[in-house]
Motif scaffolding. Structure first.
Motif, PDB file in Angstrom:
ATOM      1  N   MET A   1      -1.891  37.991 -12.454  1.00 34.91           N
ATOM      2  CA  MET A   1      -3.229  37.615 -12.007  1.00 34.91           C
ATOM      3  C   MET A   1      -3.186  37.405 -10.498  1.00 34.91           C
ATOM      4  SD  MET A   1      -5.791  34.631 -13.209  1.00 34.91           S
ATOM      5  CE  MET A   1      -6.443  35.785 -14.372  1.00 34.91           C
ATOM      6  N   LYS A   2      -4.203  37.900  -9.835  1.00 30.91           N
ATOM      7  CA  LYS A   2      -4.299  37.796  -8.388  1.00 30.91           C
ATOM      8  C   LYS A   2      -4.751  36.394  -7.995  1.00 30.91           C
ATOM      9  CE  LYS A   2      -4.529  39.724  -4.267  1.00 30.91           C
ATOM     10  NZ  LYS A   2      -3.359  40.046  -3.531  1.00 30.91           N
ATOM     11  N   LEU A   3      -3.921  35.741  -7.185  1.00 27.94           N
ATOM     12  CA  LEU A   3      -4.254  34.410  -6.685  1.00 27.94           C
ATOM     13  C   LEU A   3      -4.524  34.499  -5.191  1.00 27.94           C
ATOM     14  CD1 LEU A   3      -1.502  32.285  -8.445  1.00 27.94           C
ATOM     15  CD2 LEU A   3      -3.908  32.338  -9.007  1.00 27.94           C
ATOM     16  N   PRO A   4      -5.466  33.720  -4.683  1.00 26.59           N
ATOM     17  CA  PRO A   4      -5.711  33.721  -3.232  1.00 26.59           C
ATOM     18  C   PRO A   4      -4.531  33.108  -2.496  1.00 26.59           C
ATOM     19  CG  PRO A   4      -7.005  32.011  -4.299  1.00 26.59           C
ATOM     20  CD  PRO A   4      -6.329  32.790  -5.394  1.00 26.59           C
ATOM     21  N   MET A  43      -0.017  27.290 -12.033  1.00 24.85           N
ATOM     22  CA  MET A  43       0.884  26.299 -12.627  1.00 24.85           C
ATOM     23  C   MET A  43       2.135  26.987 -13.182  1.00 24.85           C
ATOM     24  SD  MET A  43      -0.558  23.341 -12.151  1.00 24.85           S
ATOM     25  CE  MET A  43      -0.144  22.084 -13.345  1.00 24.85           C
ATOM     26  N   ARG A  44       1.947  28.124 -13.834  1.00 26.40           N
ATOM     27  CA  ARG A  44       3.081  28.870 -14.375  1.00 26.40           C
ATOM     28  C   ARG A  44       4.024  29.307 -13.250  1.00 26.40           C
ATOM     29  NH1 ARG A  44       3.355  31.598 -19.254  1.00 26.40           N
ATOM     30  NH2 ARG A  44       1.092  31.525 -19.433  1.00 26.40           N
ATOM     31  N   GLN A  45       3.441  29.724 -12.147  1.00 23.80           N
ATOM     32  CA  GLN A  45       4.215  30.211 -11.004  1.00 23.80           C
ATOM     33  C   GLN A  45       4.975  29.082 -10.298  1.00 23.80           C
ATOM     34  OE1 GLN A  45       1.925  31.181  -7.393  1.00 23.80           O
ATOM     35  NE2 GLN A  45       2.867  33.219  -7.508  1.00 23.80           N
ATOM     36  N   GLN A  46       4.359  27.922 -10.197  1.00 26.07           N
ATOM     37  CA  GLN A  46       4.902  26.839  -9.376  1.00 26.07           C
ATOM     38  C   GLN A  46       5.804  25.861 -10.134  1.00 26.07           C
ATOM     39  OE1 GLN A  46       4.452  26.399  -5.979  1.00 26.07           O
ATOM     40  NE2 GLN A  46       3.572  28.442  -6.089  1.00 26.07           N
ATOM     41  N   MET A  47       5.760  25.881 -11.461  1.00 20.28           N
ATOM     42  CA  MET A  47       6.492  24.883 -12.238  1.00 20.28           C
ATOM     43  C   MET A  47       7.650  25.510 -13.004  1.00 20.28           C
ATOM     44  SD  MET A  47       3.155  22.935 -13.745  1.00 20.28           S
ATOM     45  CE  MET A  47       4.008  21.550 -14.442  1.00 20.28           C
ATOM     46  N   LYS A  48       8.595  24.654 -13.364  1.00 19.86           N
ATOM     47  CA  LYS A  48       9.647  25.099 -14.272  1.00 19.86           C
ATOM     48  C   LYS A  48       8.999  25.424 -15.616  1.00 19.86           C
ATOM     49  CE  LYS A  48      12.158  21.443 -14.157  1.00 19.86           C
ATOM     50  NZ  LYS A  48      13.230  20.471 -14.347  1.00 19.86           N
ATOM     51  N   GLU A  49       9.618  26.298 -16.375  1.00 14.87           N
ATOM     52  CA  GLU A  49       9.037  26.729 -17.648  1.00 14.87           C
ATOM     53  C   GLU A  49       8.801  25.556 -18.589  1.00 14.87           C
ATOM     54  OE1 GLU A  49      10.012  29.634 -21.432  1.00 14.87           O
ATOM     55  OE2 GLU A  49      11.131  29.898 -19.582  1.00 14.87           O
ATOM     56  N   SER A  50       9.758  24.640 -18.676  1.00 16.22           N
ATOM     57  CA  SER A  50       9.606  23.503 -19.591  1.00 16.22           C
ATOM     58  C   SER A  50       8.459  22.587 -19.143  1.00 16.22           C
ATOM     59  CB  SER A  50      10.908  22.719 -19.698  1.00 16.22           C
ATOM     60  OG  SER A  50      11.293  22.209 -18.435  1.00 16.22           O
ATOM     61  N   SER A  51       8.322  22.392 -17.845  1.00 14.74           N
ATOM     62  CA  SER A  51       7.226  21.567 -17.327  1.00 14.74           C
ATOM     63  C   SER A  51       5.887  22.230 -17.567  1.00 14.74           C
ATOM     64  CB  SER A  51       7.411  21.317 -15.833  1.00 14.74           C
ATOM     65  OG  SER A  51       8.591  20.608 -15.586  1.00 14.74           O
ATOM     66  N   PHE A  52       5.847  23.549 -17.398  1.00 14.92           N
ATOM     67  CA  PHE A  52       4.611  24.286 -17.642  1.00 14.92           C
ATOM     68  C   PHE A  52       4.207  24.158 -19.106  1.00 14.92           C
ATOM     69  CE2 PHE A  52       2.496  28.153 -19.131  1.00 14.92           C
ATOM     70  CZ  PHE A  52       1.333  28.078 -18.381  1.00 14.92           C
ATOM     71  N   ARG A  53       5.135  24.327 -20.025  1.00 14.09           N
ATOM     72  CA  ARG A  53       4.819  24.213 -21.459  1.00 14.09           C
ATOM     73  C   ARG A  53       4.301  22.820 -21.795  1.00 14.09           C
ATOM     74  NH1 ARG A  53       9.675  24.990 -24.063  1.00 14.09           N
ATOM     75  NH2 ARG A  53      10.706  25.955 -22.328  1.00 14.09           N
ATOM     76  N   MET A  54       4.925  21.801 -21.205  1.00 17.19           N
ATOM     77  CA  MET A  54       4.491  20.424 -21.445  1.00 17.19           C
ATOM     78  C   MET A  54       3.067  20.225 -20.905  1.00 17.19           C
ATOM     79  SD  MET A  54       6.355  16.814 -20.374  1.00 17.19           S
ATOM     80  CE  MET A  54       6.693  17.390 -18.737  1.00 17.19           C
ATOM     81  N   TRP A  55       2.792  20.755 -19.717  1.00 17.74           N
ATOM     82  CA  TRP A  55       1.463  20.640 -19.135  1.00 17.74           C
ATOM     83  C   TRP A  55       0.423  21.352 -19.995  1.00 17.74           C
ATOM     84  CZ3 TRP A  55      -1.616  24.646 -17.027  1.00 17.74           C
ATOM     85  CH2 TRP A  55      -2.800  24.206 -16.440  1.00 17.74           C
ATOM     86  N   ARG A  56       0.706  22.569 -20.449  1.00 22.78           N
ATOM     87  CA  ARG A  56      -0.234  23.334 -21.272  1.00 22.78           C
ATOM     88  C   ARG A  56      -0.554  22.600 -22.572  1.00 22.78           C
ATOM     89  NH1 ARG A  56      -4.032  25.955 -20.561  1.00 22.78           N
ATOM     90  NH2 ARG A  56      -3.818  27.375 -22.271  1.00 22.78           N
ATOM     91  N   GLU A  57       0.469  22.050 -23.192  1.00 22.37           N
ATOM     92  CA  GLU A  57       0.247  21.304 -24.437  1.00 22.37           C
ATOM     93  C   GLU A  57      -0.646  20.096 -24.164  1.00 22.37           C
ATOM     94  OE1 GLU A  57       2.732  18.864 -27.854  1.00 22.37           O
ATOM     95  OE2 GLU A  57       3.800  20.261 -26.551  1.00 22.37           O
ATOM     96  N   ARG A  58      -0.379  19.414 -23.067  1.00 21.81           N
ATOM     97  CA  ARG A  58      -1.150  18.232 -22.707  1.00 21.81           C
ATOM     98  C   ARG A  58      -2.612  18.593 -22.423  1.00 21.81           C
ATOM     99  NH1 ARG A  58       0.319  13.204 -19.963  1.00 21.81           N
ATOM    100  NH2 ARG A  58      -1.418  12.547 -18.696  1.00 21.81           N
ATOM    101  N   VAL A  59      -2.838  19.630 -21.640  1.00 21.89           N
ATOM    102  CA  VAL A  59      -4.192  20.036 -21.259  1.00 21.89           C
ATOM    103  C   VAL A  59      -4.975  20.536 -22.469  1.00 21.89           C
ATOM    104  CG1 VAL A  59      -5.495  21.755 -19.940  1.00 21.89           C
ATOM    105  CG2 VAL A  59      -3.631  20.537 -18.869  1.00 21.89           C
ATOM    106  N   THR A  60      -4.321  21.257 -23.346  1.00 20.94           N
ATOM    107  CA  THR A  60      -4.985  21.818 -24.510  1.00 20.94           C
ATOM    108  C   THR A  60      -5.540  20.724 -25.414  1.00 20.94           C
ATOM    109  OG1 THR A  60      -3.493  23.705 -24.427  1.00 20.94           O
ATOM    110  CG2 THR A  60      -4.670  23.370 -26.475  1.00 20.94           C
TER     111      THR A  60
END
Length: 84
Positions: A1-4, A43-60
């Motif tokens: 995905m294109k990010l600015p 978030m996927r680009q800037q975070m470790k994979e485990s942190s990203f998964r934790m964030w996604r679960e939390r946000v969902t």
């Protein structure tokens, strides 16, 4: 995905807002012009994979991350750093 192109300070603020429970994705879009899909990609680009998964679960699971799912409107906290 294109990010600015974003400076590191802006990226840090977006990540901070994305982690906050009561900051909706719509506020990030209004302030920085990033759609929810772009925030997820950032978030996927800037975070470790485990942190990203934790964030996604939390946000969902959070109703507060989307204005349409919220059960409250009045009394919403608004950071001084947040644009209208």
């Amino acid at each position: 995905m294109k990010l600015p192109n974003l400076d590191s300070e802006t990226i840090d603020r977006i990540i901070e807002m994305a982690w906050e429970d009561r900051t909706p994705m719509e506020a990030i879009e209004a302030q920085f012009g990033l759609l929810e899909k772009q925030v997820i990609a950032l978030m996927r680009q800037q975070m470790k994979e485990s942190s990203f998964r934790m964030w996604r679960e939390r946000v969902t699971k959070r109703k507060t991350k989307h204005l349409k799912k919220r059960e409250f409107i009045a009394g919403r906290f608004k950071s001084k750093n947040q644009k209208s």
